[in-house]
Write an enzyme that holds these catalytic residues in place. Sequence first.
Site, PDB file in Angstrom:
ATOM      1  N   GLN A 210       0.694  -1.020  -0.038  1.00 58.29           N
ATOM      2  CA  GLN A 210      -0.016   0.012  -0.073  1.00 58.29           C
ATOM      3  C   GLN A 210       0.726   1.223  -0.179  1.00 58.29           C
ATOM      4  O   GLN A 210       0.291   2.251  -0.167  1.00 58.29           O
ATOM      5  CB  GLN A 210      -1.055  -0.051   1.339  1.00 58.29           C
ATOM      6  CG  GLN A 210      -1.710  -1.098   1.262  1.00 58.29           C
ATOM      7  CD  GLN A 210      -2.481  -1.257   2.785  1.00 58.29           C
ATOM      8  OE1 GLN A 210      -2.536  -2.014   3.322  1.00 58.29           O
ATOM      9  NE2 GLN A 210      -3.280  -0.305   3.003  1.00 58.29           N
ATOM     10  N   PHE A 241      -5.987  -3.827   3.352  1.00 59.33           N
ATOM     11  CA  PHE A 241      -6.514  -3.688   4.683  1.00 59.33           C
ATOM     12  C   PHE A 241      -5.682  -2.891   5.927  1.00 59.33           C
ATOM     13  O   PHE A 241      -6.074  -3.154   6.984  1.00 59.33           O
ATOM     14  CB  PHE A 241      -7.331  -4.630   5.283  1.00 59.33           C
ATOM     15  CG  PHE A 241      -8.181  -5.455   4.030  1.00 59.33           C
ATOM     16  CD1 PHE A 241      -9.510  -5.009   3.617  1.00 59.33           C
ATOM     17  CD2 PHE A 241      -7.653  -6.752   3.750  1.00 59.33           C
ATOM     18  CE1 PHE A 241     -10.015  -5.686   2.667  1.00 59.33           C
ATOM     19  CE2 PHE A 241      -8.464  -7.648   2.810  1.00 59.33           C
ATOM     20  CZ  PHE A 241      -9.692  -6.999   2.269  1.00 59.33           C
ATOM     21  N   GLU A 245       0.640  -1.813   4.644  1.00 63.68           N
ATOM     22  CA  GLU A 245       1.057  -0.468   4.515  1.00 63.68           C
ATOM     23  C   GLU A 245       2.478  -0.301   4.982  1.00 63.68           C
ATOM     24  O   GLU A 245       3.357   0.366   4.824  1.00 63.68           O
ATOM     25  CB  GLU A 245       0.417   0.122   5.778  1.00 63.68           C
ATOM     26  CG  GLU A 245       0.668   1.685   5.766  1.00 63.68           C
ATOM     27  CD  GLU A 245      -0.334   2.585   6.592  1.00 63.68           C
ATOM     28  OE1 GLU A 245      -1.516   2.157   7.184  1.00 63.68           O
ATOM     29  OE2 GLU A 245       0.021   3.671   6.854  1.00 63.68           O
ATOM     30  N   ARG A 323      -4.878   7.291  17.359  1.00 66.43           N
ATOM     31  CA  ARG A 323      -6.283   7.254  16.765  1.00 66.43           C
ATOM     32  C   ARG A 323      -7.207   6.631  17.505  1.00 66.43           C
ATOM     33  O   ARG A 323      -8.455   6.872  17.571  1.00 66.43           O
ATOM     34  CB  ARG A 323      -6.017   6.719  15.171  1.00 66.43           C
ATOM     35  CG  ARG A 323      -7.509   6.953  14.619  1.00 66.43           C
ATOM     36  CD  ARG A 323      -7.276   6.623  13.358  1.00 66.43           C
ATOM     37  NE  ARG A 323      -6.770   7.467  12.401  1.00 66.43           N
ATOM     38  CZ  ARG A 323      -7.531   8.352  11.492  1.00 66.43           C
ATOM     39  NH1 ARG A 323      -8.717   8.666  11.721  1.00 66.43           N
ATOM     40  NH2 ARG A 323      -7.067   9.500  10.966  1.00 66.43           N
ATOM     41  N   ARG A 355      -7.527  -1.506   8.936  1.00 66.17           N
ATOM     42  CA  ARG A 355      -8.582  -0.485   8.589  1.00 66.17           C
ATOM     43  C   ARG A 355      -9.043   0.027   9.992  1.00 66.17           C
ATOM     44  O   ARG A 355      -9.866  -0.817  10.802  1.00 66.17           O
ATOM     45  CB  ARG A 355      -9.691  -1.652   7.985  1.00 66.17           C
ATOM     46  CG  ARG A 355     -10.874  -0.722   7.096  1.00 66.17           C
ATOM     47  CD  ARG A 355     -11.920  -1.838   6.724  1.00 66.17           C
ATOM     48  NE  ARG A 355     -12.374  -1.413   5.377  1.00 66.17           N
ATOM     49  CZ  ARG A 355     -12.957  -2.191   4.528  1.00 66.17           C
ATOM     50  NH1 ARG A 355     -13.010  -3.325   4.587  1.00 66.17           N
ATOM     51  NH2 ARG A 355     -13.617  -1.558   3.556  1.00 66.17           N
ATOM     52  N   PHE A 357      -7.374   1.560  12.207  1.00 63.19           N
ATOM     53  CA  PHE A 357      -6.101   2.096  12.657  1.00 63.19           C
ATOM     54  C   PHE A 357      -6.104   2.441  14.097  1.00 63.19           C
ATOM     55  O   PHE A 357      -5.936   3.845  14.626  1.00 63.19           O
ATOM     56  CB  PHE A 357      -5.786   3.400  11.831  1.00 63.19           C
ATOM     57  CG  PHE A 357      -4.403   3.524  11.835  1.00 63.19           C
ATOM     58  CD1 PHE A 357      -3.396   2.735  11.017  1.00 63.19           C
ATOM     59  CD2 PHE A 357      -3.552   4.876  12.358  1.00 63.19           C
ATOM     60  CE1 PHE A 357      -1.966   3.006  10.910  1.00 63.19           C
ATOM     61  CE2 PHE A 357      -2.436   5.097  12.602  1.00 63.19           C
ATOM     62  CZ  PHE A 357      -1.607   4.437  11.603  1.00 63.19           C
ATOM     63  N   THR A 454      -2.934  11.644  10.792  1.00 67.65           N
ATOM     64  CA  THR A 454      -2.594  12.487  11.873  1.00 67.65           C
ATOM     65  C   THR A 454      -1.387  12.814  11.772  1.00 67.65           C
ATOM     66  O   THR A 454      -0.938  14.061  12.432  1.00 67.65           O
ATOM     67  CB  THR A 454      -3.313  11.570  13.223  1.00 67.65           C
ATOM     68  OG1 THR A 454      -2.326  10.568  13.382  1.00 67.65           O
ATOM     69  CG2 THR A 454      -4.617  11.591  13.660  1.00 67.65           C
ATOM     70  N   GLU A 725     -12.644   3.135   5.952  1.00 69.37           N
ATOM     71  CA  GLU A 725     -12.527   2.629   7.329  1.00 69.37           C
ATOM     72  C   GLU A 725     -13.916   2.897   8.127  1.00 69.37           C
ATOM     73  O   GLU A 725     -14.284   2.169   8.978  1.00 69.37           O
ATOM     74  CB  GLU A 725     -11.501   3.448   7.951  1.00 69.37           C
ATOM     75  CG  GLU A 725     -10.095   3.136   7.634  1.00 69.37           C
ATOM     76  CD  GLU A 725      -9.150   3.947   8.026  1.00 69.37           C
ATOM     77  OE1 GLU A 725      -8.914   5.002   7.437  1.00 69.37           O
ATOM     78  OE2 GLU A 725      -7.965   3.578   8.772  1.00 69.37           O
TER      79      GLU A 725
END
Lengths: 774, 486
Positions: A210, A241, A245, A323, A355, A357, A454, A725
């Site tokens: 990703q 998902f 990442e 988060r 997904r 996070f 963020t 998400e």
Amino acid sequence: MNRQAPIHERRQSARPEPKHDSAEKHVAGTAPYIDDLPEPEGTLHAYLGLAEHAHAEIEALDLSAVAAAPGVVGILTGADIPGENDVSPTHRHDDPIFAEGRVAFHGQPLFAVVAKDRESARAAARLAKVRYRALPAILDIAAAEAAGGRLVTEGMTLAKGDASAALASAPRRLEGRMTIGGQDHFYLEGQIALAIPGEDGDVHVHSSTQHPSEVQLMVAQALDVPMHAVKVEVRRMGGGFGGKETQANLFAVVAAVAAKRWGRAVKLRPDRDDDMIATGKRHDFVVDYAVGFDTEGRIHAVEATYAARCGFSADLSGPVTDRALFHADNAYCYPAARLSSKPLHTNTVSNTAFRGFGGPQGVAGCERIIEEVAYALGRDPLEIRRANFYREGHDLTPYHQTVEDCQIARLVDELEDSSDYQARRARVLAFNAESAWLKRGIALTPVKFGISFTATWFNQAGALLHVYRDGSLQLNHGGTEMGQGLHTKVASVVADAFGLTPERVRVTATATDKVPNTSATAASSGTDLNAAAALDAAAQIKARLAGLAAEQAGVEENAVTFTGGVVRAGERVWSFEELIAEAYAARIQLSAAGFYKTPKIHWDRAAGRGRPFYYYAYGAAVSEVALDTLTGEARVLRTDILHDVGRSLNRAVDIGQIEGAFVQGMGWLTSEELWWDEAGRLRTHAPSTYKIPLASDIPRDFRVGLADWSVNREPTVRRSKAVGEPPFMLALSVLEALSMAVASVADYRECPRLDTPATPERLLLACERLRGRA
Amino acid sequence: MVSHPAPVPVRTEIRFLLNDAEVRLGEVAPSDTLLGYLRRRARLMGTKEGCAEGDCGACTVLIGRIGPKGLAYESANACIRLIASLDGCHVVTVEHLGGRHPVQRALVGHHGSQCGFCTPGIVMALYGLWRHTREPSREEVETALQGNLCRCTGYAPILRAMAALEDGEDPLEAEAATTEARLRALGDGARVTVERAGARAILPRDTDDLAAVLTEEPGATMVAGATDVGVWVAKEGRAISPAVFLGHLAPLAAIEETAAGTVFGAGTSYTAAREVIARRHPWLGAYWARIGGEQVRNAGTLGGNIANASPIGDTPPPLIVLGATLSLRSKRGRRSMPLEDFFLDYGRQDRAADEFIESITVPDAGAGDLLAAYKISKRRDEDISALTLALRLRLRDGLVREARIACGGMAGIPKRARAVEARLLGRPWSEATALEAGAGFAEDFTPIGDWRASAEYRARAVRNLLHRFWLESAGGAGALDRLGAA
């Protein structure tokens, strides 16, 4: 098909939406994933050797049998990495490619063996002889706290008002704890990389990632070459998902190092078990909360600590736990709050993005608090929700961002009505009064989800658009396609900008040599960022074309229109192709690089203040379940969803995201259980033991609608909103409905405090506990 | 004097059809999988590897074989399907459909794919269903997809697609006569032996030959549906040579119905048994549909489920309560025994190295018998049981006169609950009796705790299931699967 069991797609518009750009190839089996690409002549195959201790010193690593195995070409260990033996995405140097000296979790890669075919490499990898000296292993949150609570990264605290004073002075107060399970991504296509060596230091890496730019950086660091030597490419992933990442880094780096070492193409594809054992997952959390409230159900203050099992390294645990706190309020305004995170170090795989996070865990803890208040007051949790929704004047979050578009009350009102919630709730209560062993539950839960990375600097994107002489368009942008329909959406808005149909725009594989310095396709931001960048590129070319057309027609540029494949300026009409041919002849540049950065956002983590989110996406769901209180088996009977995607860019794609996220969320909360044994070995590491939802698990009656009145108040692409998400958290309606069914065995006097996943076991034991038998 | 058997004709290649092509393979190891062949040799990349253990369905293909009812196709997991088992078969991959089949068009039209990785497998599973019914019910679609995982769509658009199928041609139907002739031409009635890198696979020509082979190779790995052996091979890299393949032996797949019961050839698949089970043992119908996924039910056999003696095999508990008997055969002769006596201890069965299970005789239940079979798992379908419980009671004058109760997942082997049975015998069949007798489970079993369930849950749930059994017999429990929304 049986009409008793509808699967509704509430379609208000008759206009057929553009299909996923690969749909025809998906069904024909002709959409290539990395393992399907033709392998260059002489391709070698790498396989990882994994540690078999959760925490140990490596006293001796004897790889002689591995090296001598049939077909083996060579071995890579930490000492063979030319540059840095690290793939830490936060550059903390805590995430070795290959463990050296010490093993930090069961399943940590120790070496890679490279052989002429995958079977040989895989068989050889099993032949390593490792002598370990076992060290005490800290495997879970409780053990981590007991051992002093070492953190992998600094925790965060959000504070609004004087929470302890407000708690002390609230008419009612209660405390509790919720344990929230983790989740494996279970992308159907596992991790994979194919690296092809080039001249000088160059290497071309096909990576199922990703975040191609990060893979590029990691490969460059490991090879000790500049980033310009590394090209990373991904056409599509078979699901991501969040699991690709950062977790793709290691595989790409190993393939690239091996490719340069042996001068041959090298592919690395772990099998499913190794993929699940060696890569990070959604964090499990323990939430300790205290809430002060009044008899009307109004919350006065919340104090909560979100402790997360992060594993052996930081990875993305900092932003994930941040988060969680950003969503510990969900849709409710806490007059006073003190929220803290504890990203705990454990001797387990390093947990990562998934997904939501951290948001889902934040919301889960929050909704538990709502439930607690409701049971304490003997009220429908929906009433408690209403009493606390963000609304004008009651709109400051614990991180001091003002919620400017308080849409949740309207959404919930509409869903309550369209789902017939009140009447059905009454029927559920009546059913439970009559039925001794089968029980029902129903719950309506909302979600408010903050959109933006963020980490403010990630909120940028680039695109590269070419118009060729024949009038066809080729578009490249920094986002990656993992099934979410990003390319479909981006192509259609770009086509629309030129008044063309989407098939005129070919979106090509994401590649670091076309658009540099991209951000991960994550945080639901793919379309917001990349479509905006692509539109910027389109606007540049369009302006040049409009200039030409205006000049020829003798009108103002703003009088030039692009619609239906035709360009009009005054009396002049061109087909798009004709105008492009003229533009080329007139030596007008038909290529442009676009760029976008999200405005308005800023965040001061130390102070816990700012505007981390550009906007919010909202949704709500009503789920009804049935529970066998003798066994804990349960079914989801009906789910109604009303979700806010702003002005939808593609209803089919958006509804697909909502349905898919909801079902994935259901899996997280019900059947998907990560189970480690006492030695720290993950024992649910394949679909035979790790159970994601099947077709027969989804709600028997499943109705998904979009809040068609919603318009993003911020100028996003066509005032749309991100969708990847937020709907994941709508599955909490299932958990709360299950909780209600459990509570019925004790006449709803007590909040069942269901932990997750709510497997038949947890549900039965909760029933037994409430019945007072256990 | 030593007698020499007549020489058996031997062939040294596996022959099958792959889409339109005929394939003849001389070098085959018993562990070579169909998926490996498709992807690495035939370069048919539409069939994907998602798990290599037969659980995700991304590798679903159709496999046709000439059976008693002519050429019939079933869905299969290519990842655990061993090449040696394909002799005389027609393997059909997604490429054979050409991309415009009604199932494919419907999936495109209803946005039934997102990442697309599971999609070819889903297409093939649904195509297999479509060949049986052009207007499948939702339940039929869900059953056909029990062995297919999708992580993106939440399945809803796939269900919508299947509710809106257009009519169309069936490519396999159109070519059926030709295919059947081609398959018949491949067969020669010979024993087949193939090997690669010193590992051997043997396909006996018939059951007599099987007995002979097992005398020659006692201790050989017997491979029927390979739903277990395929996993050992694909995941664990276990060596299984020499391996004797059974799936092609028609007598082993025969089902013989008599007035008193049914004799299932040991090679009867769960799918092949389904119709008889549903008719003669309707109480087992829903339970049967929860064994594995469709692909696994098509391949897995009754004999295999018994022979591998897993403590969590789904069929032994209900077969034990029905009083099923096994017939074992070797060159030395035949013997039979009650099924429950076959399981000696964890990993140990009453079978000599040269013996094979030939058939399972399953008596019908008595007319007034109370019967039930329960399976508890984390996920309703395609999951390995945390525990199973099968019960059969025979009452006279309201008293329990006979009781047969068996559990899976509660001990190292499938096992009778003798203490519970003893507590029921002679007692009135009442709620009080059911609750009291449930205490017997603690005497019968000391369940373990693992990732499927804790010991505490197993112990509690099994007692509650006995209670549920009473409630159902009294007509008052209600069934989860029959509830609709309020």
